[in-house]
Design a protein around this motif. Structure first.
Motif, PDB file in Angstrom:
ATOM      1  N   ASN A 122       0.814  -1.217   0.000  1.00  0.00           N
ATOM      2  CA  ASN A 122       0.000   0.000   0.000  1.00  0.00           C
ATOM      3  C   ASN A 122       0.846   1.265   0.000  1.00  0.00           C
ATOM      4  N   GLY A 123       2.070   1.171   0.490  1.00  0.00           N
ATOM      5  CA  GLY A 123       2.948   2.336   0.509  1.00  0.00           C
ATOM      6  C   GLY A 123       2.673   3.244   1.695  1.00  0.00           C
ATOM      7  N   PRO A 124       3.517   4.260   1.876  1.00  0.00           N
ATOM      8  CA  PRO A 124       3.373   5.169   3.015  1.00  0.00           C
ATOM      9  C   PRO A 124       2.225   6.152   2.815  1.00  0.00           C
ATOM     10  N   GLU A 125       1.880   6.838   3.883  1.00  0.00           N
ATOM     11  CA  GLU A 125       0.861   7.884   3.816  1.00  0.00           C
ATOM     12  C   GLU A 125       1.323   8.997   2.882  1.00  0.00           C
ATOM     13  N   ARG A 126       0.437   9.464   2.011  1.00  0.00           N
ATOM     14  CA  ARG A 126       0.818  10.489   1.038  1.00  0.00           C
ATOM     15  C   ARG A 126       1.025  11.833   1.716  1.00  0.00           C
ATOM     16  N   TRP A 127       2.006  12.571   1.223  1.00  0.00           N
ATOM     17  CA  TRP A 127       2.256  13.912   1.725  1.00  0.00           C
ATOM     18  C   TRP A 127       1.146  14.855   1.317  1.00  0.00           C
ATOM     19  N   THR A 128       0.789  15.754   2.205  1.00  0.00           N
ATOM     20  CA  THR A 128      -0.170  16.796   1.888  1.00  0.00           C
ATOM     21  C   THR A 128       0.534  17.917   1.119  1.00  0.00           C
ATOM     22  N   GLU A 129      -0.257  18.800   0.520  1.00  0.00           N
ATOM     23  CA  GLU A 129       0.312  19.956  -0.179  1.00  0.00           C
ATOM     24  C   GLU A 129       1.105  20.834   0.777  1.00  0.00           C
ATOM     25  N   GLU A 130       0.639  20.925   2.018  1.00  0.00           N
ATOM     26  CA  GLU A 130       1.350  21.735   3.010  1.00  0.00           C
ATOM     27  C   GLU A 130       2.722  21.146   3.320  1.00  0.00           C
ATOM     28  N   ILE A 131       2.787  19.835   3.457  1.00  0.00           N
ATOM     29  CA  ILE A 131       4.085  19.204   3.719  1.00  0.00           C
ATOM     30  C   ILE A 131       5.018  19.398   2.534  1.00  0.00           C
ATOM     31  N   ILE A 132       4.511  19.224   1.321  1.00  0.00           N
ATOM     32  CA  ILE A 132       5.338  19.404   0.120  1.00  0.00           C
ATOM     33  C   ILE A 132       5.878  20.827   0.061  1.00  0.00           C
ATOM     34  N   MET A 133       5.034  21.804   0.357  1.00  0.00           N
ATOM     35  CA  MET A 133       5.474  23.197   0.350  1.00  0.00           C
ATOM     36  C   MET A 133       6.579  23.431   1.385  1.00  0.00           C
ATOM     37  N   THR A 134       6.390  22.868   2.575  1.00  0.00           N
ATOM     38  CA  THR A 134       7.394  23.028   3.631  1.00  0.00           C
ATOM     39  C   THR A 134       8.719  22.393   3.233  1.00  0.00           C
ATOM     40  N   LYS A 135       8.667  21.206   2.641  1.00  0.00           N
ATOM     41  CA  LYS A 135       9.887  20.535   2.211  1.00  0.00           C
ATOM     42  C   LYS A 135      10.571  21.301   1.081  1.00  0.00           C
ATOM     43  N   ARG A 136       9.781  21.911   0.176  1.00  0.00           N
ATOM     44  CA  ARG A 136      10.367  22.755  -0.878  1.00  0.00           C
ATOM     45  C   ARG A 136      11.158  23.894  -0.258  1.00  0.00           C
ATOM     46  N   TYR A 137      10.592  24.495   0.765  1.00  0.00           N
ATOM     47  CA  TYR A 137      11.266  25.606   1.436  1.00  0.00           C
ATOM     48  C   TYR A 137      12.578  25.145   2.076  1.00  0.00           C
ATOM     49  N   TYR A 138      12.543  24.001   2.769  1.00  0.00           N
ATOM     50  CA  TYR A 138      13.749  23.492   3.415  1.00  0.00           C
ATOM     51  C   TYR A 138      14.846  23.200   2.392  1.00  0.00           C
ATOM     52  N   ILE A 139      14.454  22.572   1.276  1.00  0.00           N
ATOM     53  CA  ILE A 139      15.448  22.276   0.236  1.00  0.00           C
ATOM     54  C   ILE A 139      16.018  23.566  -0.341  1.00  0.00           C
ATOM     55  N   THR A 140      15.152  24.548  -0.589  1.00  0.00           N
ATOM     56  CA  THR A 140      15.607  25.840  -1.112  1.00  0.00           C
ATOM     57  C   THR A 140      16.599  26.492  -0.166  1.00  0.00           C
ATOM     58  N   ASP A 141      16.286  26.460   1.119  1.00  0.00           N
ATOM     59  CA  ASP A 141      17.136  27.081   2.129  1.00  0.00           C
ATOM     60  C   ASP A 141      18.517  26.429   2.164  1.00  0.00           C
ATOM     61  N   VAL A 142      18.540  25.096   2.181  1.00  0.00           N
ATOM     62  CA  VAL A 142      19.825  24.383   2.222  1.00  0.00           C
ATOM     63  C   VAL A 142      20.574  24.539   0.905  1.00  0.00           C
ATOM     64  N   LEU A 143      19.848  24.547  -0.210  1.00  0.00           N
ATOM     65  CA  LEU A 143      20.486  24.734  -1.513  1.00  0.00           C
ATOM     66  C   LEU A 143      21.158  26.096  -1.594  1.00  0.00           C
ATOM     67  N   ASP A 144      20.497  27.131  -1.095  1.00  0.00           N
ATOM     68  CA  ASP A 144      21.103  28.462  -1.094  1.00  0.00           C
ATOM     69  C   ASP A 144      22.370  28.488  -0.247  1.00  0.00           C
ATOM     70  N   ASP A 145      22.325  27.830   0.905  1.00  0.00           N
ATOM     71  CA  ASP A 145      23.529  27.729   1.746  1.00  0.00           C
ATOM     72  C   ASP A 145      24.647  27.019   1.002  1.00  0.00           C
ATOM     73  N   PHE A 146      24.293  25.971   0.284  1.00  0.00           N
ATOM     74  CA  PHE A 146      25.262  25.180  -0.464  1.00  0.00           C
ATOM     75  C   PHE A 146      25.915  26.016  -1.560  1.00  0.00           C
ATOM     76  N   ILE A 147      25.105  26.723  -2.304  1.00  0.00           N
ATOM     77  CA  ILE A 147      25.627  27.548  -3.401  1.00  0.00           C
ATOM     78  C   ILE A 147      26.515  28.663  -2.864  1.00  0.00           C
ATOM     79  N   GLY A 148      26.104  29.291  -1.781  1.00  0.00           N
ATOM     80  CA  GLY A 148      26.830  30.455  -1.272  1.00  0.00           C
ATOM     81  C   GLY A 148      28.051  30.144  -0.440  1.00  0.00           C
ATOM     82  N   SER A 149      28.158  28.925   0.080  1.00  0.00           N
ATOM     83  CA  SER A 149      29.263  28.595   0.986  1.00  0.00           C
ATOM     84  C   SER A 149      30.612  28.597   0.270  1.00  0.00           C
ATOM     85  N   LYS A 150      31.609  29.156   0.941  1.00  0.00           N
ATOM     86  CA  LYS A 150      32.993  29.142   0.450  1.00  0.00           C
ATOM     87  C   LYS A 150      33.901  28.350   1.378  1.00  0.00           C
TER      88      LYS A 150
END
Length: 241
Positions: A122-150
C-alpha cells in the motif's frame, strides 16, 4: 562469550533459537544473509515472538560464530513497531518479517507476514500539499547555503543535508518508502534506476572535485514539477486574521 565456530547462517539461527528461545511462538531470520547480500561484517537479524513477553526489546550477542541482532516481540508489540515504521515511511520491521526465513512457527507467522505485505504494497501515507510546500522551502534554504558557501568543511555537511532532503522529497512525493544509510540508495533504485545514477553522480562529483553545478541542477530538477524553489511568501505557524 558465544561459540566461536561459524555455522551456516540458517543453521546458526536455528541453533540460536533452540538455545535462547526454545519456547517461542515463532521466529524468522532476516537481513542481508537472506537477501544474498551478506558481507564479511554482516550479522544475523532474527525476529522472535514470545507469548508471555511483557515488552519488546532488542539485544546484540555473539554466538555460533556470528554477531546476532535479536528483536523480541509479543503478538501486540510488533504492531506498535509496524505503526511507527509506517509513520516514518521506513518499513524496516515489515521488510524483516516479509523477507524472513521461518525458523520456527506455531501457526502465527503467516498472518504476520500478510500484515507486513499489505503495508508494504500500500505504501506510506501520502504527503499533503502543506508538507510538500514546507519541504520545498527546506530544500531551497539548504540549496542556497550550499551555493553560497565558500568553506569546504561546511560545504561537505551542507551537501549531506541536501542529499538527505532530496532523496526524501523524491520518494515521498512519489508515494514510495524511504530508507536510512544504505537503504537510501536501495529505496531510490527501487523507484528509478536512472534517477539514482544521476543522484549518485552529482554528489560524487561534488565530493571528489568540489564542483557544485550537478547538485544544483539535480535539486532544481526535483523541485520544478512542484513549483520550483520556494522562499518568498512561505509561512509556517502564522495565525490567520
Amino acid at each position: 562469550m558465544g561459540d566461536t565456530k561459524k555455522l551456516k547462517p540458517i543453521e546458526a539461527a536455528k541453533q540460536f533459537i533452540n538455545k535462547h528461545f526454545p519456547d517461542c511462538q515463532g521466529a524468522v531470520l532476516a537481513g542481508s544473509v537472506v537477501r544474498g547480500e551478506a558481507t564479511d561484517t554482516s550479522d544475523l537479524d532474527i525476529v522472535v515472538f514470545v507469548e508471555r513477553l511483557k515488552s519488546a526489546y532488542r539485544e546484540s550477542l555473539i554466538d555460533f560464530g556470528w554477531a546476532i541482532e535479536v528483536f523480541v516481540h509479543n503478538l501486540s508489540s510488533y504492531k506498535h513497531f509496524f505503526n511507527l515504521d509506517y509513520k516514518n515511511a521506513k518499513p524496516s520491521m515489515q521488510r524483516m518479517i516479509l523477507e524472513g526465513i521461518i525458523l520456527k512457527d506455531e501457526g502465527i507467522i503467516d498472518s504476520i507476514k500478510e500484515e507486513a505485505k499489505e503495508i508494504l504494497e500500500n505504501g506510506p501515507e501520502r504527503w499533503t500539499e502543506e508538507i510538500i510546500m514546507t519541504k520545498r522551502y527546506y530544500i531551497t534554504d539548504v540549496l542556497d547555503d550550499f551555493i553560497g558557501s565558500k568553506n569546504r568543511a561546511e560545504e561537505i555537511f551542507i551537501a549531506n543535508s541536501l542529499a538527505e532532503l532530496i532523496q526524501e522529497f523524491v520518494l515521498r512525493t512519489n508515494g514510495r518508502w524511504i530508507g536510512s544509510s544504505k537503504w537510501v540508495i536501495r529505496a531510490l533504485r527501487h523507484y528509478d534506476v536512472k534517477f539514482t545514477e544521476e543522484f549518485v553522480e552529482a554528489f560524487d562529483t561534488f565530493y571528489k572535485t568540489g564542483e557544485k553545478s550537478k547538485v544544483v541542477l539535480l535539486s532544481e530538477m526535483v523541485l520544478e514539477p512542484y513549483g520550483g524553489r520556494l522562499f518568498e511568501g512561505f509561512s509556517l505557524g502564522k495565525e490567520k486574521l
